[in-house]
Every structure is written in C-alpha cells, then in structure tokens.
Design a protein around this motif. Sequence first.
Motif, PDB file in Angstrom:
ATOM      1  N   SER A   1     100.490 -80.323 -34.516  1.00 32.12           N
ATOM      2  CA  SER A   1     101.243 -81.411 -34.779  1.00 32.12           C
ATOM      3  C   SER A   1     102.429 -81.140 -35.320  1.00 32.12           C
ATOM      4  CB  SER A   1     100.692 -82.565 -35.660  1.00 32.12           C
ATOM      5  OG  SER A   1      99.647 -83.284 -35.487  1.00 32.12           O
ATOM      6  N   CYS A   2     103.914 -81.475 -35.109  1.00 30.33           N
ATOM      7  CA  CYS A   2     104.839 -81.004 -35.728  1.00 30.33           C
ATOM      8  C   CYS A   2     105.727 -82.357 -36.183  1.00 30.33           C
ATOM      9  CB  CYS A   2     105.711 -80.444 -34.592  1.00 30.33           C
ATOM     10  SG  CYS A   2     107.558 -79.806 -35.214  1.00 30.33           S
ATOM     11  N   ALA A   3     105.931 -82.434 -37.581  1.00 25.37           N
ATOM     12  CA  ALA A   3     106.605 -83.661 -38.104  1.00 25.37           C
ATOM     13  C   ALA A   3     108.347 -83.159 -38.229  1.00 25.37           C
ATOM     14  CB  ALA A   3     106.013 -83.991 -39.476  1.00 25.37           C
TER      15      ALA A   3
ATOM     16  N   MET B  63     107.000 -87.578 -34.598  1.00 28.05           N
ATOM     17  CA  MET B  63     106.142 -86.412 -34.322  1.00 28.05           C
ATOM     18  C   MET B  63     106.000 -86.184 -32.828  1.00 28.05           C
ATOM     19  SD  MET B  63     104.483 -86.273 -37.395  1.00 28.05           S
ATOM     20  CE  MET B  63     102.973 -85.365 -36.940  1.00 28.05           C
ATOM     21  N   VAL B  64     105.680 -84.632 -32.697  1.00 27.27           N
ATOM     22  CA  VAL B  64     105.332 -84.356 -31.542  1.00 27.27           C
ATOM     23  C   VAL B  64     103.853 -83.403 -31.548  1.00 27.27           C
ATOM     24  CG1 VAL B  64     106.834 -81.978 -32.021  1.00 27.27           C
ATOM     25  CG2 VAL B  64     106.238 -82.788 -29.572  1.00 27.27           C
ATOM     26  N   TYR B  65     103.121 -83.596 -30.735  1.00 28.54           N
ATOM     27  CA  TYR B  65     101.748 -82.798 -30.559  1.00 28.54           C
ATOM     28  C   TYR B  65     101.690 -82.023 -29.628  1.00 28.54           C
ATOM     29  CZ  TYR B  65     101.329 -87.227 -33.330  1.00 28.54           C
ATOM     30  OH  TYR B  65     101.576 -88.250 -34.249  1.00 28.54           O
ATOM     31  N   LEU B  66     100.692 -80.998 -29.456  1.00 29.01           N
ATOM     32  CA  LEU B  66     100.349 -80.062 -28.720  1.00 29.01           C
ATOM     33  C   LEU B  66      98.781 -80.277 -28.558  1.00 29.01           C
ATOM     34  CD1 LEU B  66     101.184 -78.170 -26.259  1.00 29.01           C
ATOM     35  CD2 LEU B  66     100.594 -76.417 -28.142  1.00 29.01           C
ATOM     36  N   GLN B  67      97.978 -80.923 -27.731  1.00 25.14           N
ATOM     37  CA  GLN B  67      96.668 -80.719 -27.529  1.00 25.14           C
ATOM     38  C   GLN B  67      96.374 -79.585 -26.969  1.00 25.14           C
ATOM     39  OE1 GLN B  67      94.359 -82.924 -28.832  1.00 25.14           O
ATOM     40  NE2 GLN B  67      92.863 -81.356 -28.050  1.00 25.14           N
TER      41      GLN B  67
ATOM     42  N   VAL C  49     117.857 -81.288 -40.854  1.00 24.53           N
ATOM     43  CA  VAL C  49     116.826 -81.523 -40.303  1.00 24.53           C
ATOM     44  C   VAL C  49     115.784 -80.480 -40.465  1.00 24.53           C
ATOM     45  CG1 VAL C  49     116.002 -81.923 -37.607  1.00 24.53           C
ATOM     46  CG2 VAL C  49     118.206 -82.701 -38.308  1.00 24.53           C
ATOM     47  N   GLN C  50     114.550 -80.980 -40.490  1.00 26.64           N
ATOM     48  CA  GLN C  50     113.452 -79.861 -40.782  1.00 26.64           C
ATOM     49  C   GLN C  50     112.288 -80.143 -39.784  1.00 26.64           C
ATOM     50  OE1 GLN C  50     112.527 -80.151 -45.054  1.00 26.64           O
ATOM     51  NE2 GLN C  50     113.702 -78.091 -45.521  1.00 26.64           N
ATOM     52  N   LEU C  51     111.647 -79.278 -39.340  1.00 26.88           N
ATOM     53  CA  LEU C  51     110.504 -79.320 -38.544  1.00 26.88           C
ATOM     54  C   LEU C  51     109.281 -78.640 -39.388  1.00 26.88           C
ATOM     55  CD1 LEU C  51     111.734 -78.449 -34.995  1.00 26.88           C
ATOM     56  CD2 LEU C  51     111.490 -80.854 -36.102  1.00 26.88           C
ATOM     57  N   GLN C  52     108.189 -79.264 -39.498  1.00 23.81           N
ATOM     58  CA  GLN C  52     106.931 -78.669 -40.050  1.00 23.81           C
ATOM     59  C   GLN C  52     105.795 -78.704 -38.993  1.00 23.81           C
ATOM     60  OE1 GLN C  52     106.154 -80.323 -43.872  1.00 23.81           O
ATOM     61  NE2 GLN C  52     104.519 -78.704 -44.278  1.00 23.81           N
ATOM     62  N   ALA C  53     105.290 -77.654 -38.665  1.00 20.86           N
ATOM     63  CA  ALA C  53     104.261 -77.540 -37.706  1.00 20.86           C
ATOM     64  C   ALA C  53     103.147 -77.306 -38.766  1.00 20.86           C
ATOM     65  CB  ALA C  53     104.139 -76.415 -36.685  1.00 20.86           C
ATOM     66  N   PHE C  54     101.898 -77.880 -38.145  1.00 25.82           N
ATOM     67  CA  PHE C  54     100.567 -77.809 -38.690  1.00 25.82           C
ATOM     68  C   PHE C  54      99.355 -78.315 -37.806  1.00 25.82           C
ATOM     69  CE2 PHE C  54      99.830 -82.481 -39.394  1.00 25.82           C
ATOM     70  CZ  PHE C  54     101.073 -82.934 -39.297  1.00 25.82           C
ATOM     71  N   GLY C  55      98.189 -77.785 -38.183  1.00 27.93           N
ATOM     72  CA  GLY C  55      96.929 -78.066 -37.281  1.00 27.93           C
ATOM     73  C   GLY C  55      96.350 -76.628 -36.842  1.00 27.93           C
ATOM     74  N   GLY C  56      97.097 -75.553 -37.046  1.00 35.07           N
ATOM     75  CA  GLY C  56      96.433 -74.386 -36.607  1.00 35.07           C
ATOM     76  C   GLY C  56      94.857 -73.857 -37.317  1.00 35.07           C
ATOM     77  N   GLY C  57      94.460 -73.013 -37.043  1.00 32.35           N
ATOM     78  CA  GLY C  57      93.206 -72.744 -37.571  1.00 32.35           C
ATOM     79  C   GLY C  57      92.385 -71.700 -36.790  1.00 32.35           C
ATOM     80  N   LEU C  58      91.005 -71.531 -37.077  1.00 30.78           N
ATOM     81  CA  LEU C  58      90.322 -70.399 -36.491  1.00 30.78           C
ATOM     82  C   LEU C  58      89.298 -71.451 -35.712  1.00 30.78           C
ATOM     83  CD1 LEU C  58      89.252 -67.688 -35.728  1.00 30.78           C
ATOM     84  CD2 LEU C  58      87.695 -67.944 -38.043  1.00 30.78           C
ATOM     85  N   VAL C  59      89.460 -70.860 -34.277  1.00 31.92           N
ATOM     86  CA  VAL C  59      88.586 -71.819 -33.538  1.00 31.92           C
ATOM     87  C   VAL C  59      87.792 -70.715 -32.495  1.00 31.92           C
ATOM     88  CG1 VAL C  59      89.745 -74.033 -33.268  1.00 31.92           C
ATOM     89  CG2 VAL C  59      90.116 -72.170 -31.677  1.00 31.92           C
ATOM     90  N   GLN C  60      86.809 -71.266 -31.641  1.00 28.28           N
ATOM     91  CA  GLN C  60      86.003 -70.570 -30.913  1.00 28.28           C
ATOM     92  C   GLN C  60      86.535 -70.624 -29.352  1.00 28.28           C
ATOM     93  OE1 GLN C  60      81.854 -71.022 -31.408  1.00 28.28           O
ATOM     94  NE2 GLN C  60      81.640 -69.667 -33.057  1.00 28.28           N
ATOM     95  N   ALA C  61      86.411 -69.602 -28.557  1.00 28.05           N
ATOM     96  CA  ALA C  61      86.957 -70.051 -27.116  1.00 28.05           C
ATOM     97  C   ALA C  61      86.065 -71.203 -26.583  1.00 28.05           C
ATOM     98  CB  ALA C  61      86.463 -68.511 -26.416  1.00 28.05           C
ATOM     99  N   GLY C  62      86.861 -72.095 -25.730  1.00 28.04           N
ATOM    100  CA  GLY C  62      86.246 -73.128 -25.324  1.00 28.04           C
ATOM    101  C   GLY C  62      86.390 -74.345 -26.055  1.00 28.04           C
TER     102      GLY C  62
ATOM    103  N   ARG D 201     104.498 -86.973 -27.761  1.00 27.99           N
ATOM    104  CA  ARG D 201     105.362 -87.384 -28.836  1.00 27.99           C
ATOM    105  C   ARG D 201     105.370 -88.890 -29.162  1.00 27.99           C
ATOM    106  NH1 ARG D 201     111.312 -85.207 -27.448  1.00 27.99           N
ATOM    107  NH2 ARG D 201     111.698 -86.290 -29.461  1.00 27.99           N
ATOM    108  N   ASP D 202     105.411 -88.872 -30.353  1.00 32.84           N
ATOM    109  CA  ASP D 202     105.720 -90.457 -30.884  1.00 32.84           C
ATOM    110  C   ASP D 202     107.106 -90.348 -31.564  1.00 32.84           C
ATOM    111  OD1 ASP D 202     105.412 -92.802 -32.222  1.00 32.84           O
ATOM    112  OD2 ASP D 202     103.426 -92.606 -32.647  1.00 32.84           O
TER     113      ASP D 202
END
Length: 121
Positions: free
Chosen positions: A20-22, A77-81, A1-14, A71-72
């Motif tokens: 996402s995690c596959a 997949m699991v998500y964090l909005q 079993v493997q989990l791979q998280a992605f979607g991070g980055g540099l954002v501004q406050a607000g 999650r779906d």
Amino acid sequence: VQLQAFGGGLVQAGDSRRLSCAASGGTFSRYVMGWFRQAPGKEREFVAAISSGGGTTYYTDSVKGRFTISRDNAKNMVYLQMNSLKPEDTAVYYCARSINITTTPQACEIWGQGTQVTVSS
C-alpha cells in the motif's frame, strides 16, 4: 506532498502480498501513480503504473498476470497486489508520483520511502 509505502515483509515463493502507498497533501487524483523496485546491486526498475482515474494500467513484462495495481482516490491510496511471488521479486518497492505514465524513474517527481519485500525459495 508525501508518499508512504508499507506492507512489505518476508514471504515464501508462491505467496501473495499487498503493498500500500498512502499519499498526503496535494491532489492525489490528478496524478499517475507507479510502483518501482530496486534489488541489491541493480538499478531501480519500473513495475506498474496506473492512470489518474484508475482506468489504465501498465506492467513490466515480468509481473504481468501476477501483479495488479489499483488505486482509491477517495482514500488517497495506491496498492500493488502481488501474487505468485518469486525469489527474483525480492527488492525494495517504491511508490512514486508522475505527471504522465512513465517507466523511467527519473520522470517521477515524488517518491515514497520504500518497503522491503523478500521472497524466499
């Protein structure tokens, strides 16, 4: 079993960001999924968790009302909005699998590799 998280980055406050995690291998729908984060020099901390069927969610107080876990199970997949991001949300975010709902990193059995979220002020 493997989990791979992605979607991070540099954002501004607000700003908003969705992580996402596959999951690959195993029976995804049997397990609780959670998000944890670790800021530099700090211990890994619980952020959110979702029950195996998706009907129950838990959040740490600092993200309640701003973050939503989902999650779906059909897509493994699991998500964090993440909305209304703050500089103090800056951390490496990890997805993790556990048998039961837990806020304790040590109780999670499988971890993804983490994705960096940096929130500038």
